[in-house]
Design an enzyme around this catalytic site. Structure first.
Site, PDB file in Angstrom:
ATOM      1  N   ASP A 157       0.801  -1.216   0.000  1.00 39.21           N
ATOM      2  CA  ASP A 157       0.000   0.000   0.000  1.00 39.21           C
ATOM      3  C   ASP A 157       0.836   1.269   0.000  1.00 39.21           C
ATOM      4  O   ASP A 157       0.276   2.375  -0.052  1.00 39.21           O
ATOM      5  CB  ASP A 157      -0.943   0.014   1.204  1.00 39.21           C
ATOM      6  CG  ASP A 157      -2.018  -1.059   1.109  1.00 39.21           C
ATOM      7  OD1 ASP A 157      -2.447  -1.353  -0.018  1.00 39.21           O
ATOM      8  OD2 ASP A 157      -2.413  -1.603   2.161  1.00 39.21           O
ATOM      9  N   ASP A 217      -5.685  -5.790  -5.862  1.00 38.87           N
ATOM     10  CA  ASP A 217      -5.478  -4.371  -5.583  1.00 38.87           C
ATOM     11  C   ASP A 217      -4.072  -3.900  -5.986  1.00 38.87           C
ATOM     12  O   ASP A 217      -3.868  -2.737  -6.350  1.00 38.87           O
ATOM     13  CB  ASP A 217      -5.666  -4.081  -4.089  1.00 38.87           C
ATOM     14  CG  ASP A 217      -6.854  -4.773  -3.457  1.00 38.87           C
ATOM     15  OD1 ASP A 217      -7.153  -5.919  -3.838  1.00 38.87           O
ATOM     16  OD2 ASP A 217      -7.469  -4.189  -2.544  1.00 38.87           O
TER      17      ASP A 217
END
Length: 574
Positions: A157, A217
């Protein structure tokens, strides 16, 4: 070379803050091969091209204002309204991530290490692009709290946290420190790459020798590596991002174009241990946001690589997504989820819809097959239209509305349905909706361009006159140095103008600041927009204005992120 006092309020602010430098670039627009013929010097007061006889008045009939354009204009207003509520907070070390799921729909604020913390700093830069000059301070102030996340090697992330704001900051200011922050983030993500697996690890410790978890993702995070490799970072970053996309195409995407959320590899052998879900309905179902990440991510990868395998994968995933949408084109949280226990349809995930729309808009531009391009564009328009309508879009505050119905822009996101996190706002839903609004500027309107009777400019280089900006040739340009230099087109007669198209010289490597004005008589001018170009394309971008009757359109330039030059390859009215 110093910048004169008063030179463009946007550029002047950046210079005052020490964020950009224009020394040594005054002649940037002249470092190219001159024409093979002599061109007389252009007077500095005014330059007028050879007049063109306007076409017949019957051809000047234009359709009424497009309903989606009206919704987009309202959407920008809602994004600005809701973002202002965040920007004005004094605590800039906590960031909006998700709202409560109750009637208040109030933001939960998280520290910078939360995966969703980087999206609102990114939104502020998107707003600065749309409303040039109004959001610069907020953009700079809020991204500072995210800078330290660039060294985080504990999660994939790092891309979500750093890239939205700092890439935009570099594009807009040219300040090397922002580029270096992105490069640092890319190197941090690279530390999670395993050559045997051919992917970057999403979750878990780098030292874990039992499991290597990769979620869909991550197809968004690898853009940090692609971009870094193109902006001075090591070339192996590009190779690692490409390999990751190849592994995802092979192991995450099913034959029918649907997708798995999570693939777990053996980090020692690189073999697939399992395919499953975490946030989807079941291991064999298709989680909507994962499908949206894939459409967006493989389209982005094709943009960087131009390899057919990535376009084909983006197509497969987009085709599945479009074919399985409900009637309002906003996806259920999982395409295979059953009805709720009440008998109602599955809950929606508007954030997945926003991500998919942003991806479909880019796919429609990159797609060379006209039928496929039209299909993806239609799906994007339909999805965007729904997202910009009730019940998905927050309300504008007005005389009859004391408070908006959410602190977020986009309602009815589903972060994690199985954990009862749905019917809420999310920072990523808001970001990708704002990005979709920005990307819509790339879409050519279904309108004819107005005939141009004459072209005029305040000044021009002798080899780059005003007429070059209306010759339907992106390889020629009008150029003039300095703040408030203008380029003007005369339509010959007053017409209803819906949009103004502008293409900038070197538009894919720098952003230009400018105003767009209109006039009925060429004397009294009305400012319609202050904006900046995206910095991502040499093609024309289309700026929506409220429909109005005007004969003249003027672009007033305020330089670009590399120099004080204003250089336009094409200017048109629609």
């Amino acid at each position: 070379m110093s910048v004169p006092q008063g030179f463009t309020r946007r550029l002047h602010s950046l210079l005052t803050l020490g964020l950009i430098s224009v020394s040594g670039v005054a002649m940037a627009e002249t470092e190219f091969t001159p024409p093979l013929f002599d061109v007389p010097a252009v007077p500095q007061n005014s330059v007028i091209s050879e007049p063109i006889t306007p076409t017949a008045s019957a051809e000047n009939q234009v359709p009424p204002e497009d309903d989606l354009d009206v919704k987009i204009r309202n959407g920008w207003a809602v994004v600005a309204q809701q973002a202002r509520g965040v920007a004005d907070r004094s605590d800039r070390l906590r960031f909006p991530t998700t709202t409560t799921t109750d009637v208040r729909q109030a933001w939960n604020y998280s520290l910078a290490n939360d995966w969703g913390s980087g999206f609102y700093p990114g939104i502020f830069w998107i707003l600065e692009a749309q409303f040039s000059g109004d959001w610069l301070q907020s953009s700079l102030q809020w991204q500072e709290g995210m800078k330290g996340q660039a060294t985080d090697t504990s999660t994939h992330d790092v891309g979500f946290k750093v890239f939205p704001a700092f890439r935009a900051a570099y594009d807009w200011t040219g300040n090397d420190q922002y580029k270096q922050t992105v490069l640092t983030a890319a190197q941090s993500l690279s530390k999670r790459y395993n050559a045997t697996v051919g992917a970057t690890r999403s979750w878990g410790s780098i030292s874990d020798t039992s499991n290597f978890q990769v979620i869909m993702d991550n197809m968004l995070n690898i853009e940090t590596m692609f971009w870094a490799a193109r902006h001075g970072g090591p070339s192996n970053l590009f190779d690692q991002a490409r390999n990751h996309a190849l592994s995802a195409a092979k192991n995450h995407v099913r034959e029918d174009g649907s997708s798995y959320h999570l693939v777990n590899y053996d980090p020692v052998t690189g073999s697939v241990k399992s395919r499953q879900t975490v946030q989807g309905y079941s291991n064999e179902s298709t989680w909507a946001r994962g499908q949206a990440w894939g459409i967006y991510g493989f389209t982005m990868t094709y943009r960087y690589t131009r390899e057919p395998i990535f376009l084909d994968t983006a197509r497969k995933m987009a085709d599945y997504y479009v074919a399985h949408l409900p009637s309002d084109k906003v996806p259920y949280w999982d395409f295979n989820a059953p009805n709720e226990t009440s008998g109602a349809p599955p809950v929606r995930d508007s954030s997945a819809g926003a991500i998919a729309v942003a991806g479909l808009l880019e796919l429609s531009v990159l797609e060379k097959d006209p039928l496929r391009s039209a299909t993806y564009l239609t799906a994007a328009k339909e999805g965007l239209s729904s997202l910009l309508s009730t019940p998905y879009l927050a309300m504008l505050k007005g005389a009859s509305v004391l408070n908006s119905n959410s602190q977020a822009v986009l309602l009815e996101s589903a972060y994690h349905k199985k954990n009862s996190l749905y019917n809420q706002g999310t920072s990523w839903g808001d970001f990708y909706l704002a990005q979709a609004l920005e990307r819509y500027r790339r879409i050519k309107p279904e309108l004819r361009s107005s005939p141009i009777a004459a072209t005029q400019a305040s000044a021009a280089q002798s080899e780059n006159p005003a007429s070059n900006a209306t010759d339907s040739n992106l390889s020629t340009r009008w150029s003039a140095e300095g703040d408030n230099q203008w380029l003007q087109i005369d339509l010959g007669n007053s017409e209803v103008i819906h949009k103004i198209g502008v293409a900038f010289y070197l538009g894919d490597s720098r952003t230009a600041a400018f105003d767009l004005d209109t006039s009925v008589d060429g004397v009294t001018w009305n400012k319609q927009l202050s904006a900046r170009s995206s910095g991502t394309t040499n093609a024309m971008e289309y700026y929506d204005i409220p429909d109005q009757t005007a004969r003249y359109v003027r672009l007033v330039g305020h330089g670009n992120t590399a120099s004080k030059w204003n250089s336009v390859t094409e200017l048109a009215a629609f």
